[in-house]
Design an enzyme around this catalytic site. Sequence first.
Site, PDB file in Angstrom:
ATOM      1  N   GLY A 176       0.843 -13.603 -47.243  1.00 36.55           N
ATOM      2  CA  GLY A 176       1.333 -13.732 -45.880  1.00 36.55           C
ATOM      3  C   GLY A 176       0.981 -15.102 -45.328  1.00 36.55           C
ATOM      4  N   ARG A 177       1.381 -15.338 -44.081  1.00 42.03           N
ATOM      5  CA  ARG A 177       1.116 -16.630 -43.468  1.00 42.03           C
ATOM      6  C   ARG A 177       0.746 -16.445 -42.009  1.00 42.03           C
ATOM      7  NH1 ARG A 177       5.901 -19.989 -40.989  1.00 42.03           N
ATOM      8  NH2 ARG A 177       4.117 -20.362 -39.616  1.00 42.03           N
ATOM      9  N   GLY A 178       0.083 -17.454 -41.471  1.00 44.08           N
ATOM     10  CA  GLY A 178      -0.302 -17.452 -40.070  1.00 44.08           C
ATOM     11  C   GLY A 178       0.172 -18.719 -39.405  1.00 44.08           C
ATOM     12  N   ALA A 179      -0.473 -19.065 -38.292  1.00 43.63           N
ATOM     13  CA  ALA A 179      -0.039 -20.223 -37.522  1.00 43.63           C
ATOM     14  C   ALA A 179      -0.264 -21.526 -38.277  1.00 43.63           C
ATOM     15  CB  ALA A 179      -0.780 -20.262 -36.185  1.00 43.63           C
ATOM     16  N   VAL A 209      -1.546 -20.248 -45.192  1.00 42.51           N
ATOM     17  CA  VAL A 209      -0.916 -19.248 -46.048  1.00 42.51           C
ATOM     18  C   VAL A 209      -2.017 -18.532 -46.823  1.00 42.51           C
ATOM     19  CG1 VAL A 209       0.772 -18.850 -47.880  1.00 42.51           C
ATOM     20  CG2 VAL A 209       1.115 -20.733 -46.264  1.00 42.51           C
ATOM     21  N   VAL A 210      -1.879 -17.219 -46.959  1.00 42.15           N
ATOM     22  CA  VAL A 210      -2.880 -16.422 -47.662  1.00 42.15           C
ATOM     23  C   VAL A 210      -2.326 -16.014 -49.027  1.00 42.15           C
ATOM     24  CG1 VAL A 210      -4.323 -14.361 -47.605  1.00 42.15           C
ATOM     25  CG2 VAL A 210      -3.801 -15.570 -45.475  1.00 42.15           C
ATOM     26  N   ASP A 266      -7.947 -12.051 -30.616  1.00 45.96           N
ATOM     27  CA  ASP A 266      -6.654 -11.899 -31.298  1.00 45.96           C
ATOM     28  C   ASP A 266      -6.569 -10.551 -31.997  1.00 45.96           C
ATOM     29  OD1 ASP A 266      -4.098 -12.753 -31.887  1.00 45.96           O
ATOM     30  OD2 ASP A 266      -4.672 -13.754 -33.745  1.00 45.96           O
TER      31      ASP A 266
END
Length: 430
Positions: free
Chosen positions: A27-30, A33-34, A152
């Site tokens: 997945g990815r965030g702001a 990337v994971v 968050d």
Amino acid sequence: MSDEEDLHRREIPHLSFNRLKVLSALGRGAKGVVFLVKDEDRDEFLALKVISKALIEKKGKAVAEGNEYRRVCFEQGVLSLLRHPLFPRLRGVLDTDKLVGYAIDYCPGRDLNVLRKRQSEKMFSDDIIRFYAAELVIALEYLHKLGIAYRDLKPENVMVQENGHIMMVDFDLSTKLSPRTTPASSPCSSNSVATSRNSLSSKKRPSPFHRLCNSGISPEDLASMNGHSENSARAESDSTEKSNSFVGTEEYVAPEIISGEGHNFAVDWWSLGVLLYEMLYGVTPFKGSNRKETFYRILTKTPDLNGEATPLRDLIRKLLEKDPKQRIELEEIKGHDFFRGMDWESVVQISRPPFIPENVDNDIEGNNNNNTNIDVESVVQGIFQNGDVEKNKKTDQKQSGDYAEIVNNKKVWNGAFNHHPTQTENFLVF
């Protein structure tokens, strides 16, 4: 090298792609990337969050010089402190010419958003909500006692471990406030927390992340923060320290953040109320057609708690109190009727949580047998367009001009990822 230093180095190794087999993108965030990776030196699977240095530099110049470096360093520092079964361990740090990153424990059960959508009506029963709510309360209590406001909380940041218990991840938007009490010594060893604090306070062991973040919040600051907790006996409601950062994920952000009045730990209890509402009804309570309308609803709208009066609906109502001074807090939450009879000391030791991931070994083995060579650098740069933050952000102004946010566009996606990112967006302005 002292025994303490040796322990610290063994606990948080310096990783390189020579010892990591990259299996898939999770997945990815702001900013990052994971990836699911296998540490072949230790024969274990990890989740590796990777961030482009070019993107950090670009965003740092666009927002406020140095802030992006500080946030990366802060998140790594927080992970270094955590010693609790509901939080990840920092398993290693990565530093190359173009990338930085860190590895944490891998959770094969995905997140609460994925799990909820797998239910027949895309909602959880009250009993299942009670279990996850109790673990979230315990997790937030632990963070607050360390002086960390999470800021968050949302389903996508609550992972499901192999044993079925939750794991809170992603501290990119967290901040440091004055801690209220000493950290609990139950499932998390107070000795191990102390060991972590002492390890971090030594200035003779700069990590790759420390070198990167030499202008930011250092691990020593976090150690000092943790030390303050040993001398504090004030309740959360007595806190006078507040943050004025405009930060969060739009559907979960507390009204005091939007209004700019300053906020403290109470923002996490608001977000918990939003999350519980979503688990009960399958939608968030204040979502509008756009960000402006969502924020307006958060500031003005009373949540629709349709259905018969129940302890859960009453708890949600008290968590979604717009005035943070009137909002229910830790002790009232733990003593609420919804948790009547709850043995708080044994929650994290429950052997059969509501959902335990199935076919974990088969899923990992399938990824492990994939011979496709994933070029991490290319994936990260491709998603974030070589760090060009101007192409990956949008700015929104409230009509009255009393707030502004810089939002990272999350529509860019790679079809090879195992799950989708949140549909709401993070924003961060200092």
